[in-house]
Write a protein that holds these residues in place. Sequence first.
Motif, mmCIF file in Angstrom:
data_model
loop_
_atom_site.group_PDB
_atom_site.id
_atom_site.type_symbol
_atom_site.label_atom_id
_atom_site.label_comp_id
_atom_site.label_asym_id
_atom_site.label_seq_id
_atom_site.Cartn_x
_atom_site.Cartn_y
_atom_site.Cartn_z
ATOM 1 N N VAL A 226 0.842 -1.206 0.000
ATOM 2 C CA VAL A 226 0.000 0.000 0.000
ATOM 3 C C VAL A 226 0.877 1.256 0.000
ATOM 4 O O VAL A 226 0.636 2.196 -0.768
ATOM 5 C CB VAL A 226 -0.956 -0.023 1.221
ATOM 6 N N ASP A 227 1.891 1.280 0.853
ATOM 7 C CA ASP A 227 2.792 2.449 0.892
ATOM 8 C C ASP A 227 3.400 2.717 -0.481
ATOM 9 O O ASP A 227 3.439 3.860 -0.938
ATOM 10 C CB ASP A 227 3.945 2.206 1.887
ATOM 11 N N GLU A 228 3.876 1.653 -1.140
ATOM 12 C CA GLU A 228 4.508 1.809 -2.453
ATOM 13 C C GLU A 228 3.501 2.294 -3.488
ATOM 14 O O GLU A 228 3.828 3.133 -4.343
ATOM 15 C CB GLU A 228 5.113 0.477 -2.916
ATOM 16 N N LEU A 229 2.269 1.761 -3.431
ATOM 17 C CA LEU A 229 1.237 2.128 -4.409
ATOM 18 C C LEU A 229 1.003 3.642 -4.398
ATOM 19 O O LEU A 229 0.937 4.286 -5.452
ATOM 20 C CB LEU A 229 -0.066 1.379 -4.084
ATOM 21 N N PHE A 230 0.887 4.224 -3.190
ATOM 22 C CA PHE A 230 0.632 5.664 -3.081
ATOM 23 C C PHE A 230 1.891 6.470 -3.376
ATOM 24 O O PHE A 230 1.832 7.543 -3.980
ATOM 25 C CB PHE A 230 0.044 5.992 -1.700
ATOM 26 N N SER A 231 3.026 5.920 -2.956
ATOM 27 C CA SER A 231 4.291 6.627 -3.201
ATOM 28 C C SER A 231 4.558 6.732 -4.707
ATOM 29 O O SER A 231 5.005 7.777 -5.202
ATOM 30 C CB SER A 231 5.401 5.865 -2.470
ATOM 31 N N LEU A 232 4.252 5.657 -5.466
ATOM 32 C CA LEU A 232 4.448 5.678 -6.915
ATOM 33 C C LEU A 232 3.573 6.733 -7.589
ATOM 34 O O LEU A 232 3.916 7.242 -8.655
ATOM 35 C CB LEU A 232 4.113 4.297 -7.501
ATOM 36 N N GLY A 234 2.761 9.520 -6.076
ATOM 37 C CA GLY A 234 3.066 10.819 -5.472
ATOM 38 C C GLY A 234 1.978 11.308 -4.540
ATOM 39 O O GLY A 234 1.819 12.511 -4.332
ATOM 40 N N ILE A 235 1.201 10.350 -3.982
ATOM 41 C CA ILE A 235 0.125 10.734 -3.054
ATOM 42 C C ILE A 235 0.623 10.492 -1.629
ATOM 43 O O ILE A 235 0.897 9.353 -1.257
ATOM 44 C CB ILE A 235 -1.148 9.877 -3.295
ATOM 45 N N TYR A 243 -8.177 6.178 2.735
ATOM 46 C CA TYR A 243 -7.787 5.933 1.343
ATOM 47 C C TYR A 243 -8.380 4.603 0.865
ATOM 48 O O TYR A 243 -8.252 3.595 1.557
ATOM 49 C CB TYR A 243 -6.261 5.882 1.230
ATOM 50 N N CYS A 244 -9.008 4.617 -0.333
ATOM 51 C CA CYS A 244 -9.616 3.397 -0.888
ATOM 52 C C CYS A 244 -8.865 2.892 -2.115
ATOM 53 O O CYS A 244 -9.023 1.738 -2.497
ATOM 54 C CB CYS A 244 -11.060 3.655 -1.305
ATOM 55 N N SER A 245 -8.120 3.754 -2.786
ATOM 56 C CA SER A 245 -7.431 3.373 -4.021
ATOM 57 C C SER A 245 -6.426 4.457 -4.337
ATOM 58 O O SER A 245 -6.448 5.532 -3.731
ATOM 59 C CB SER A 245 -8.423 3.245 -5.174
ATOM 60 N N ALA A 246 -5.560 4.153 -5.306
ATOM 61 C CA ALA A 246 -4.593 5.170 -5.768
ATOM 62 C C ALA A 246 -4.708 5.252 -7.284
ATOM 63 O O ALA A 246 -3.731 5.065 -8.004
ATOM 64 C CB ALA A 246 -3.187 4.784 -5.346
ATOM 65 N N TYR A 247 -5.940 5.512 -7.770
ATOM 66 C CA TYR A 247 -6.137 5.593 -9.215
ATOM 67 C C TYR A 247 -5.379 6.782 -9.775
ATOM 68 O O TYR A 247 -5.358 7.850 -9.162
ATOM 69 C CB TYR A 247 -7.628 5.697 -9.549
ATOM 70 N N PRO A 248 -4.759 6.611 -10.967
ATOM 71 C CA PRO A 248 -3.979 7.717 -11.533
ATOM 72 C C PRO A 248 -4.894 8.862 -11.997
ATOM 73 O O PRO A 248 -6.044 8.639 -12.222
ATOM 74 C CB PRO A 248 -3.248 7.091 -12.716
#
Length: 248
Positions: A226-232, A234-235, A243-248
């Motif tokens: 999860v940390d990496e998903l948001f870090s990638l 830039g969130i 947080y529910c998702s890290a959609y671009p």
Amino acid sequence: MGSAGKRRILWLLPLLALGLWTLRPAAVPADAALPGVPAPQPGARQPERKYIALTFDDGPRRSTTTRLLDGLAERGVKATFFLIGAQVEDNQDVVRRMDEQGHQIGLHTYDHVLLTGLNQADFDAQVKRSRTLLKQVLGHNDFLLRPPYGILDEAVKTRAECPIILWSIDPEDWKYRNARQVAAHITANAQDGSIILLHDIFPESVDAALQVVDELHRQGYLFCTVDELFSLRGIPLRAGETYCSAYP
Ligand SMILES: [Zn+2]
């Protein structure tokens, strides 16, 4: 060796150190080849990278969680585990293995209770107690929170003291207990930036998770914490926010 030779070697040491430093691995190996991900053909157009996070609640359970960790390790995949404090006590070695394999660890209360409507003492007995226990086991203290059933209110946000992570894909694995059906639901709904909810206490969910990894690898997805998903993306993840998702 003469003293001139020694001097030359001493002079070369800082250069050697600099060379090694520049060879260090990047913090986020976004383009690193991963096991299970087919290498692109020379000259072929690179498919766009898609990132997705597998998350597992309600563990650890020695039999199923261990098999899941084996399967994820074979595939070079990292996931995020939201643990029940009471189950950490007798499975500390399993939790240490998760951490050592690079998986992310989060809190899911001590006894799997609803966090809404609790007074501060009861909230602490669920969240703070789990955090303290995991800190004793792992030696660090940077855990995300997932409230049981995904139910929260303003008091939970205020008291969380860490980011609150929900999900965007819920195949209801606990209800169907059918690997093929659960895997089909996930692959049909997968998007770049999705967070998938599963439970590593069911053998069928472990099977489903590994099927999903194999299928989404074929589709060009990379699995990250999860940390990496948001870090990638830039969130930044902030304490007390959901947080529910890290959609671009
Ligand atoms: Zn749960």
